[in-house]
Design a protein around this motif. Structure first.
Motif, PDB file in Angstrom:
ATOM      1  N   LEU A  30       0.967  -1.176   0.176  1.00 58.09           N
ATOM      2  CA  LEU A  30      -0.333   0.226  -0.071  1.00 58.09           C
ATOM      3  C   LEU A  30       1.063   0.955  -0.399  1.00 58.09           C
ATOM      4  O   LEU A  30       0.815   1.875  -0.849  1.00 58.09           O
ATOM      5  CB  LEU A  30      -1.053  -0.288   1.405  1.00 58.09           C
ATOM      6  N   SER A  33       2.288   1.524  -3.843  1.00 55.71           N
ATOM      7  CA  SER A  33       1.231   1.890  -4.614  1.00 55.71           C
ATOM      8  C   SER A  33       0.847   3.838  -4.406  1.00 55.71           C
ATOM      9  O   SER A  33       0.753   3.669  -5.297  1.00 55.71           O
ATOM     10  CB  SER A  33       0.381   1.290  -4.497  1.00 55.71           C
ATOM     11  N   ALA A  34       0.868   3.707  -3.050  1.00 54.69           N
ATOM     12  CA  ALA A  34       0.179   5.648  -3.161  1.00 54.69           C
ATOM     13  C   ALA A  34       1.776   6.091  -2.800  1.00 54.69           C
ATOM     14  O   ALA A  34       1.519   7.176  -3.837  1.00 54.69           O
ATOM     15  CB  ALA A  34       0.115   5.219  -1.608  1.00 54.69           C
ATOM     16  N   TYR A  42      -3.099   0.703  -5.090  1.00 55.12           N
ATOM     17  CA  TYR A  42      -4.071   0.808  -3.695  1.00 55.12           C
ATOM     18  C   TYR A  42      -5.361   0.233  -3.362  1.00 55.12           C
ATOM     19  O   TYR A  42      -5.610  -0.435  -2.365  1.00 55.12           O
ATOM     20  CB  TYR A  42      -3.976   2.161  -3.897  1.00 55.12           C
TER      21      TYR A  42
END
Length: 69
Positions: A30, A33-34, A42
């Motif tokens: 996470l 991906s952020a 995400y």
């Protein structure tokens, strides 16, 4: 299904290890991906629980050349 529940209740350490394993991989995926501004990934990683399998695949696929895990 009751066999799985019975196994997990009798093996609480195994359940705790699986939860920790999943949380660590999900957190890293996470975060990555952020940071890469990949909103779709995400959302998918946030919703889908695969005990870290999808997260590991994501991290392997989007790994930069100079980055090590």
């Amino acid at each position: 299904m009751s066999n799985i529940i019975q196994f997990m209740t009798s093996n609480k350490l195994m359940l705790l290890l699986l939860i920790c394993w999943s949380i660590i991989w999900k957190g890293v995926a996470l975060w990555r991906s952020a940071r890469n501004k990949q909103l779709i990934w995400y959302i998918v990683l946030l919703i889908v629980n695969t005990l870290g399998i999808l997260e590991i695949i994501y991290l392997s696929f989007f790994k930069k050349k100079h980055e090590n895990l």
